[in-house]
Design a protein around this motif. Structure first.
Motif, PDB file in Angstrom:
ATOM      1  N   ALA A 147      52.619  63.728  74.555  1.00  0.00           N
ATOM      2  CA  ALA A 147      51.403  63.236  75.203  1.00  0.00           C
ATOM      3  C   ALA A 147      51.654  62.878  76.660  1.00  0.00           C
ATOM      4  O   ALA A 147      50.799  63.083  77.521  1.00  0.00           O
ATOM      5  CB  ALA A 147      50.877  62.016  74.451  1.00  0.00           C
ATOM      6  N   SER A 148      52.830  62.352  76.956  1.00  0.00           N
ATOM      7  CA  SER A 148      53.144  61.934  78.324  1.00  0.00           C
ATOM      8  C   SER A 148      53.237  63.108  79.289  1.00  0.00           C
ATOM      9  O   SER A 148      53.198  62.924  80.508  1.00  0.00           O
ATOM     10  CB  SER A 148      54.461  61.150  78.344  1.00  0.00           C
ATOM     11  N   SER A 167      52.825  70.630  82.809  1.00  0.00           N
ATOM     12  CA  SER A 167      53.235  71.776  81.994  1.00  0.00           C
ATOM     13  C   SER A 167      54.635  72.268  82.337  1.00  0.00           C
ATOM     14  O   SER A 167      55.388  72.691  81.451  1.00  0.00           O
ATOM     15  CB  SER A 167      52.227  72.918  82.139  1.00  0.00           C
ATOM     16  N   ALA A 176      55.376  68.960  72.347  1.00  0.00           N
ATOM     17  CA  ALA A 176      53.968  68.666  72.661  1.00  0.00           C
ATOM     18  C   ALA A 176      53.812  67.174  72.923  1.00  0.00           C
ATOM     19  O   ALA A 176      53.093  66.471  72.222  1.00  0.00           O
ATOM     20  CB  ALA A 176      53.066  69.108  71.519  1.00  0.00           C
ATOM     21  N   ARG A 236      45.884  62.846  71.983  1.00  0.00           N
ATOM     22  CA  ARG A 236      46.212  63.318  73.323  1.00  0.00           C
ATOM     23  C   ARG A 236      47.216  64.456  73.317  1.00  0.00           C
ATOM     24  O   ARG A 236      47.486  65.054  74.359  1.00  0.00           O
ATOM     25  CB  ARG A 236      46.751  62.159  74.160  1.00  0.00           C
ATOM     26  N   SER A 237      47.788  64.735  72.158  1.00  0.00           N
ATOM     27  CA  SER A 237      48.746  65.836  72.046  1.00  0.00           C
ATOM     28  C   SER A 237      48.975  66.105  70.569  1.00  0.00           C
ATOM     29  O   SER A 237      48.649  65.283  69.711  1.00  0.00           O
ATOM     30  CB  SER A 237      50.076  65.473  72.714  1.00  0.00           C
ATOM     31  N   GLU A 293      51.156  65.920  78.989  1.00  0.00           N
ATOM     32  CA  GLU A 293      50.000  66.779  78.746  1.00  0.00           C
ATOM     33  C   GLU A 293      49.482  67.441  80.024  1.00  0.00           C
ATOM     34  O   GLU A 293      48.881  68.516  79.971  1.00  0.00           O
ATOM     35  CB  GLU A 293      48.875  65.981  78.077  1.00  0.00           C
ATOM     36  N   ARG A 294      49.706  66.830  81.181  1.00  0.00           N
ATOM     37  CA  ARG A 294      49.259  67.422  82.447  1.00  0.00           C
ATOM     38  C   ARG A 294      50.433  67.843  83.325  1.00  0.00           C
ATOM     39  O   ARG A 294      50.269  68.048  84.524  1.00  0.00           O
ATOM     40  CB  ARG A 294      48.372  66.427  83.194  1.00  0.00           C
ATOM     41  N   GLN A 296      57.086  69.975  80.693  1.00  0.00           N
ATOM     42  CA  GLN A 296      57.090  70.226  79.252  1.00  0.00           C
ATOM     43  C   GLN A 296      57.870  71.499  78.927  1.00  0.00           C
ATOM     44  O   GLN A 296      58.656  71.536  77.965  1.00  0.00           O
ATOM     45  CB  GLN A 296      55.661  70.338  78.733  1.00  0.00           C
TER      46      GLN A 296
END
Length: 385
Positions: A122-123, A128, A120, A284-285, A125-126, A131
């Motif tokens: 933060a860097s 996916s 998870a 942010r995460s 977060e957009r 990630q």
């Protein structure tokens, strides 16, 4: 007498500027023959650690981060294999495949240090798909590990649910407590102000660590803009430093906002020159929400009151030890009130500072070092049995 076991540690970045990597390597070198295979960007240097054999692999100047990491999985694995280690420790997710494959090819045991909640970030977060890719990499290779390490109990509980068959241990990244890294008196407490030419009668806020998205850098900048004659020091560097400098200049704060980078062994001494430590991590995460930043303990060892985020691990340390205030970092009015109270209520500031110095005694690397050494000792014995 048998020769000591060999440990190979893999890592992305400079060990000299990373407190966790440096401490772990120094602690392990007391018992083992330790090698570090590190991935450096083009032009990046590493001062090394005494007693550790450093094997650097440098990316080319044109490599982006992902390309650099993918190349290291092959090149770093080859170098790691050559150490013929008994135990391979992946110091982060990005070098985990190299360490895991080197261990598999040489018959060594694998240990994985999940220094943050990589599932998870933060860097990402957009992003996916990216990630999901890193989640796949972590699950694929971490399951080979004899043990997984992490930095606090909140993250450990999540990892135990993820790696059900692999034991997860907590090794906090608490500061060293030896005299060489601690402020020893008035002279040491002035070195920050002397280096940055900050007058003795001006108050100083400090924010340690990487200058990255979600670490509260711009929140701190807005805060100091609302405070007259108060200086702000960023003790660290990162990708947002240029933008932060530009904003400080544009807002007329360039003479009160300072940037400084130190070796990890010097951080606490320089931090002691400030009046308040800021630990304004943004939500942010889940990785950030459950984080327990190094800076928080650097502030304690420097004897600073703390204003930090009202997140589980950070709040627990601040409130249990009565260090200052835990609050929602984006609440600008509450943040301003908390800082002004510490700046203007001298008895309250003195109590929080004393509490910090007392709390520092229990948050030291010595205990964590024992836990790390015992864990690695067990892995070595199992591997050689």
């Amino acid at each position: 007498m048998a020769s000591p076991a060999r440990i190979c540690y893999t890592f992305i970045g400079s060990i000299a500027h990373d407190s966790r990597a440096r401490r772990m390597l120094q602690s392990l070198s007391n018992e083992y023959n330790v090698h570090a295979v590190i991935c450096l960007r083009s032009g990046e240097e590493d001062a090394g650690v005494e007693g550790i054999d450093i094997h650097p692999w440098r990316a080319s100047g044109t490599d982006r981060f992902r390309s650099m990491v993918f190349k290291f999985w092959s090149e770093g694995r080859r170098i790691a294999e050559s150490t013929k280690a008994d135990v391979y420790i992946a110091g982060d997710l990005y070098t985990l495949p190299a360490a895991a494959n080197a261990a598999q090819r040489t018959g060594g045991a694998l240990v994985y240090d999940s220094r943050e909640l990589y599932s998870a970030l933060a860097s990402l977060e957009r992003r996916s798909l990216t990630q999901k890719f890193w989640n796949f990499i972590e699950r694929r290779y971490a399951r080979r590990a004899k043990a997984v390490l992490t930095v606090n109990h909140s993250i450990a509980e999540i990892l135990r649910g993820t790696f059900r068959k692999t034991p997860v241990f907590v090794v906090h990244n608490y500061p060293d407590a030896d005299n060489s890294t601690q402020p020893s008196g008035t002279a040491d407490r002035q070195i920050l102000r002397t280096r940055l030419n900050i007058p003795a009668d001006r108050s100083v806020l400090i924010s340690n660590g990487g200058i990255q998205a979600g670490r509260g850098a711009f929140i701190a900048l807005d805060l100091v803009a609302a405070l007259e004659d108060v200086h702000l020091v960023f003790l660290g560097s990162g990708p947002l430093e240029g933008e932060l400098r530009f904003r400080a200049e544009a807002d007329g704060l360039a003479d009160r906002v300072h940037f400084l980078q130190m070796l990890s062994t010097e951080v606490v001494k320089f931090t002691a020159g400030a009046d308040i430590g800021l630990c304004l991590v943004e939500n942010r995460s889940m990785s950030y929400y459950l984080s327990l930043p190094n800076k928080l303990f650097e502030y304690l060892h420097a004897g600073l009151p703390v204003v930090g985020s009202n997140f589980p691990e950070i709040r627990r340390v601040i409130e249990e030890n009565k260090l200052g205030t835990a609050l929602e970092p984006t609440d600008g009015k509450a943040l301003l009130r908390a800082v002004e109270k510490l700046l203007h209520d001298k008895p309250y500031h003195a109590i929080c500072a004393q509490n910090a110095r007392e709390a520092a005694r229990k948050y030291t690397w010595a205990t964590e070092e024992e836990n790390l050494q015992e864990l690695v000792r067990d892995v070595v014995e199992e591997r050689n049995s």
